[in-house]
Design an enzyme around this catalytic site. Structure first.
Site, PDB file in Angstrom:
ATOM      1  N   ASN A 193       0.406  -1.284  -0.062  1.00 22.67           N
ATOM      2  CA  ASN A 193       0.112  -0.019   0.408  1.00 22.67           C
ATOM      3  C   ASN A 193       1.088   1.116   0.041  1.00 22.67           C
ATOM      4  O   ASN A 193       1.593   1.564   0.906  1.00 22.67           O
ATOM      5  CB  ASN A 193      -0.726  -0.115   0.986  1.00 22.67           C
ATOM      6  CG  ASN A 193      -1.870   1.022   1.513  1.00 22.67           C
ATOM      7  OD1 ASN A 193      -2.035   2.244   0.272  1.00 22.67           O
ATOM      8  ND2 ASN A 193      -2.861   1.891   2.759  1.00 22.67           N
ATOM      9  N   LYS A 239      -0.189   4.145  -0.111  1.00 20.29           N
ATOM     10  CA  LYS A 239      -1.086   5.542   0.252  1.00 20.29           C
ATOM     11  C   LYS A 239      -0.564   6.655  -0.408  1.00 20.29           C
ATOM     12  O   LYS A 239      -0.045   6.407  -1.764  1.00 20.29           O
ATOM     13  CB  LYS A 239      -0.247   5.923   1.867  1.00 20.29           C
ATOM     14  CG  LYS A 239      -0.592   4.587   2.613  1.00 20.29           C
ATOM     15  CD  LYS A 239      -0.085   4.031   3.899  1.00 20.29           C
ATOM     16  CE  LYS A 239      -0.286   3.141   4.867  1.00 20.29           C
ATOM     17  NZ  LYS A 239      -0.152   3.384   6.075  1.00 20.29           N
ATOM     18  N   HIS A 244     -10.161   0.901   4.875  1.00 16.68           N
ATOM     19  CA  HIS A 244      -8.503   1.278   5.429  1.00 16.68           C
ATOM     20  C   HIS A 244      -8.676   2.044   7.267  1.00 16.68           C
ATOM     21  O   HIS A 244      -9.539   3.035   6.763  1.00 16.68           O
ATOM     22  CB  HIS A 244      -7.401   2.165   4.673  1.00 16.68           C
ATOM     23  CG  HIS A 244      -5.601   1.723   5.038  1.00 16.68           C
ATOM     24  ND1 HIS A 244      -5.456   3.127   5.736  1.00 16.68           N
ATOM     25  CD2 HIS A 244      -4.897   0.941   4.669  1.00 16.68           C
ATOM     26  CE1 HIS A 244      -4.299   2.718   6.437  1.00 16.68           C
ATOM     27  NE2 HIS A 244      -3.532   1.496   5.779  1.00 16.68           N
ATOM     28  N   GLU A 256      -5.066  -4.494  11.469  1.00 15.72           N
ATOM     29  CA  GLU A 256      -4.661  -3.356  10.750  1.00 15.72           C
ATOM     30  C   GLU A 256      -4.510  -2.102  12.261  1.00 15.72           C
ATOM     31  O   GLU A 256      -5.184  -1.656  11.862  1.00 15.72           O
ATOM     32  CB  GLU A 256      -4.475  -2.698  10.162  1.00 15.72           C
ATOM     33  CG  GLU A 256      -3.775  -3.645   8.075  1.00 15.72           C
ATOM     34  CD  GLU A 256      -3.121  -1.901   7.456  1.00 15.72           C
ATOM     35  OE1 GLU A 256      -2.119  -2.398   7.187  1.00 15.72           O
ATOM     36  OE2 GLU A 256      -4.086  -1.177   6.839  1.00 15.72           O
ATOM     37  N   SER A 303       3.638  -1.972  10.446  1.00 11.47           N
ATOM     38  CA  SER A 303       4.949  -1.621  11.119  1.00 11.47           C
ATOM     39  C   SER A 303       5.830  -3.314  10.552  1.00 11.47           C
ATOM     40  O   SER A 303       6.509  -3.805  11.401  1.00 11.47           O
ATOM     41  CB  SER A 303       5.444  -1.612  12.173  1.00 11.47           C
ATOM     42  OG  SER A 303       4.948   0.066  12.469  1.00 11.47           O
TER      43      SER A 303
END
Ligand code: 13P
Length: 255
Positions: free
Chosen positions: A9, A11, A97, A169, A215
């Site tokens: 991803n 972003k 998300h 997540e 992370s």
């Protein structure tokens, strides 16, 4: 069949040139993957046609998108529909998300409508869920995530669910360098699989890929992916550096 997936991803990062360069670098080091293992690259919308051209003909590296609109078409200035993404060759759409839920105020109901749009347009959904820190600290993370999964997915038929991947997540782990422990990840993934099992049965639960995000780095990917219910990762920061992303792909390839 449950797939192992590592998804990037990006972003809101990288110019077109930087994106093209990153994909070229990833190609140079890409290991051979078998049928049950996939890499997904989800660049910003503007990159999608270019990245799609770079990925053309690849079976194990798929084009993704980070979002789609909840309506079919119309007067939604600045938005992109699921049909547009499909027409550009997108195979996977990341939906729900936490950054979209928080900064763009996407409700569970909006996310559910987006899931429908992606599925109607014959794309796979990467459905994101995950709790904020205060929920984790209160110990109510299982209920929180369960309610996101129910609200976003439980209206789907058995057939539709086959085109969904879940990404857990935890918000406190996204971009913070504070990764969930393997125990925290495994516990939540097993819980999510149990939630799917209760509604859709053993086969659907067994076939569901559940990715971990937050992370995830070369230093912790192998350990996280070794958990019984962790089927790969949704990668932010480390997907922007070819060497790091390739190391994470290697961790999946070795499973
Ligand atoms: P980071 O890998 O940068 O923590 O981001 C995770 C994420 O949000 C992927 O969607």
């Amino acid at each position: 069949m449950r797939k192992k997936i590592v998804a990037a991803n990006w972003k809101m990062n990288l110019t077109l040139n930087e994106g093209a360069e990153l994909v070229n670098e990833i190609f140079k080091g890409l290991p051979v993957l078998n049928e049950e293992k996939k890499v997904v690259i989800a660049p910003p919308y503007l990159h999608i046609v270019q990245t799609g051209e770079q990925l053309a003909g690849m079976i194990d590296v798929c084009l993704g998108a980070q979002n789609c609109h909840s309506e079919t078409s119309g007067a939604y200035t600045g938005e992109v529909s699921a049909a547009m993404l499909k027409s550009a060759g997108v195979e996977y759409v990341i939906l729900g998300h936490s950054e979209r839920r928080e900064y763009f105020k996407e409700s569970d109901a909006t996310v559910a409508k987006k899931v429908n749009q992606a599925l109607v347009n014959e794309m796979q959904v990467i459905f994101c869920c995950g709790e904020p820190l205060e929920v984790r600290d209160a110990g109510t993370q299982n209920d929180y995530v369960e309610s996101q999964v129910k609200a976003g997915l439980f209206h789907l038929s058995d057939e539709q669910l086959k085109n969904v991947v879940i990404a857990y997540e935890p918000i406190w782990a996204i971009g913070t360098g504070r990764v969930a422990s393997t125990e925290q990840a495994q516990d939540m993934h097993a819980h999510i699989r149990g939630v799917i099992r209760a509604q859709y049965g053993d086969e659907a639960a067994g076939d569901m890929s559940i990715l971990y995000g937050g992370s995830c780095k070369p230093t912790n990917a192998a350990e996280l992916f070794s958990c019984a219910d962790v089927d790969g990762g949704l990668i932010g920061g480390a997907s922007l550096k070819a060497a790091e992303f390739l190391d994470i792909i290697e961790a999946m390839a070795a499973l």
